[in-house]
Write a protein that holds these residues in place. Structure first.
Motif, mmCIF file in Angstrom:
data_model
loop_
_atom_site.group_PDB
_atom_site.id
_atom_site.type_symbol
_atom_site.label_atom_id
_atom_site.label_comp_id
_atom_site.label_asym_id
_atom_site.label_seq_id
_atom_site.Cartn_x
_atom_site.Cartn_y
_atom_site.Cartn_z
ATOM 1 N N LEU A 88 0.830 -1.197 0.000
ATOM 2 C CA LEU A 88 0.000 0.000 0.000
ATOM 3 C C LEU A 88 0.869 1.253 0.000
ATOM 4 C CD1 LEU A 88 -2.707 -1.046 2.619
ATOM 5 C CD2 LEU A 88 -2.815 -1.208 0.134
ATOM 6 N N PRO A 89 0.390 2.314 -0.615
ATOM 7 C CA PRO A 89 1.143 3.566 -0.595
ATOM 8 C C PRO A 89 1.302 4.073 0.840
ATOM 9 C CG PRO A 89 -0.676 3.675 -2.159
ATOM 10 C CD PRO A 89 -0.841 2.410 -1.385
ATOM 11 N N GLN A 90 2.443 4.677 1.116
ATOM 12 C CA GLN A 90 2.720 5.211 2.444
ATOM 13 C C GLN A 90 1.668 6.266 2.793
ATOM 14 O OE1 GLN A 90 6.652 6.749 2.873
ATOM 15 N NE2 GLN A 90 6.429 7.118 5.055
ATOM 16 N N GLY A 91 1.157 6.207 4.023
ATOM 17 C CA GLY A 91 0.171 7.173 4.490
ATOM 18 C C GLY A 91 -1.271 6.765 4.257
ATOM 19 N N LEU A 92 -1.508 5.707 3.476
ATOM 20 C CA LEU A 92 -2.878 5.268 3.234
ATOM 21 C C LEU A 92 -3.509 4.716 4.515
ATOM 22 C CD1 LEU A 92 -5.040 4.906 1.022
ATOM 23 C CD2 LEU A 92 -4.205 2.599 0.715
ATOM 24 N N ILE A 93 -2.700 4.020 5.304
ATOM 25 C CA ILE A 93 -3.131 3.458 6.580
ATOM 26 C C ILE A 93 -2.261 4.076 7.663
ATOM 27 C CG2 ILE A 93 -3.311 1.331 7.955
ATOM 28 C CD1 ILE A 93 -5.191 1.199 5.683
ATOM 29 N N GLU A 94 -2.884 4.393 8.805
ATOM 30 C CA GLU A 94 -2.105 4.910 9.922
ATOM 31 C C GLU A 94 -1.053 3.897 10.327
ATOM 32 O OE1 GLU A 94 -4.621 5.958 13.180
ATOM 33 O OE2 GLU A 94 -6.013 7.032 11.890
ATOM 34 N N GLU A 95 0.132 4.369 10.675
ATOM 35 C CA GLU A 95 1.251 3.486 11.035
ATOM 36 C C GLU A 95 0.972 2.669 12.299
ATOM 37 O OE1 GLU A 95 3.960 3.039 9.113
ATOM 38 O OE2 GLU A 95 3.235 4.487 7.680
ATOM 39 N N SER A 96 0.071 3.143 13.165
ATOM 40 C CA SER A 96 -0.187 2.438 14.429
ATOM 41 C C SER A 96 -1.257 1.383 14.218
ATOM 42 C CB SER A 96 -0.627 3.430 15.504
ATOM 43 O OG SER A 96 -1.801 4.090 15.077
ATOM 44 N N THR A 97 -0.906 0.252 13.597
ATOM 45 C CA THR A 97 -1.846 -0.829 13.329
ATOM 46 C C THR A 97 -1.752 -1.922 14.400
ATOM 47 O OG1 THR A 97 -0.241 -1.915 11.904
ATOM 48 C CG2 THR A 97 -1.872 -0.457 10.845
ATOM 49 N N GLU A 98 -1.124 -1.652 15.501
ATOM 50 C CA GLU A 98 -0.962 -2.670 16.551
ATOM 51 C C GLU A 98 -2.278 -2.931 17.217
ATOM 52 O OE1 GLU A 98 1.955 -4.045 16.365
ATOM 53 O OE2 GLU A 98 2.538 -2.441 15.062
#
Length: 174
Positions: free
Chosen positions: A164-174
């Motif tokens: 996925l392109p960077q920034g499409l999903i928030e980095e905090s997917t934990e």
């Protein structure tokens, strides 16, 4: 017995208080098969559960009421179990005619940078841009369903590897 059955979906959470459960089919074609029972694997044994009532909520989801499952407590015991049908109930034609993005409902999406993003719960095709509705823990994401992002499809493990392109999903997917 395992060689005589095919997984066709899974039970989700109970619905209501009378033992009804949500059944998520792996493929749209599986929901078109009219049967009087499904198998659930319980402690390594395939146990038939007879359908008392089934109501479809969309192409791949139904609310099913099994005979003898009459309350939430009983239905909860069967939540998250895989659902099976005898192989003779399925036809090769059904498998071959499955098309569209709905095929990926139930697949885990793994991004090469962010890792496991969750499971595709539904496909939103209400607009021109088709989206995967992905759920993981308490987070939900809408991810564009496009071949441009797909790196690999593992049908056996039901995994969709994406970039996925960077920034499409928030980095905090934990």
């Amino acid at each position: 017995m395992a060689e005589n059955v095919t997984p066709i979906g899974r039970l989700l959470k109970p619905h209501g208080i009378k033992g009804e459960m949500t059944l998520l089919f792996d493929r749209r074609s599986y929901s078109d098969i009219d049967v009087s029972y499904y198998f659930l694997e319980i402690d390594g044994i395939f146990v038939p559960f007879f359908v008392e009532e089934i109501r479809f909520t969309n192409d791949t989801t139904a609310r099913v009421k099994f005979e003898g499952v009459d309350d939430v407590a009983t239905a909860t015991r069967y939540a998250d179990l895989r659902v099976y049908l005898p192989k003779e109930s399925l036809t090769v034609a059904d498998e071959e005619t499955e098309t569209g993005w709905d095929f990926f409902v139930g697949y885990t999406i793994i991004d090469q940078t962010l890792g496991n993003l969750g499971v595709v719960e539904a496909v939103d095709n209400a607009t021109m841009n088709v989206l995967f509705a992905v759920k993981r823990n308490n987070s939900e994401y809408l991810i564009p369903a496009t071949e441009d992002f797909i790196l690999e499809i593992d049908e056996q493990e039901k995994i969709l590897h994406v970039d996925l392109p960077q920034g499409l999903i928030e980095e905090s997917t934990e």
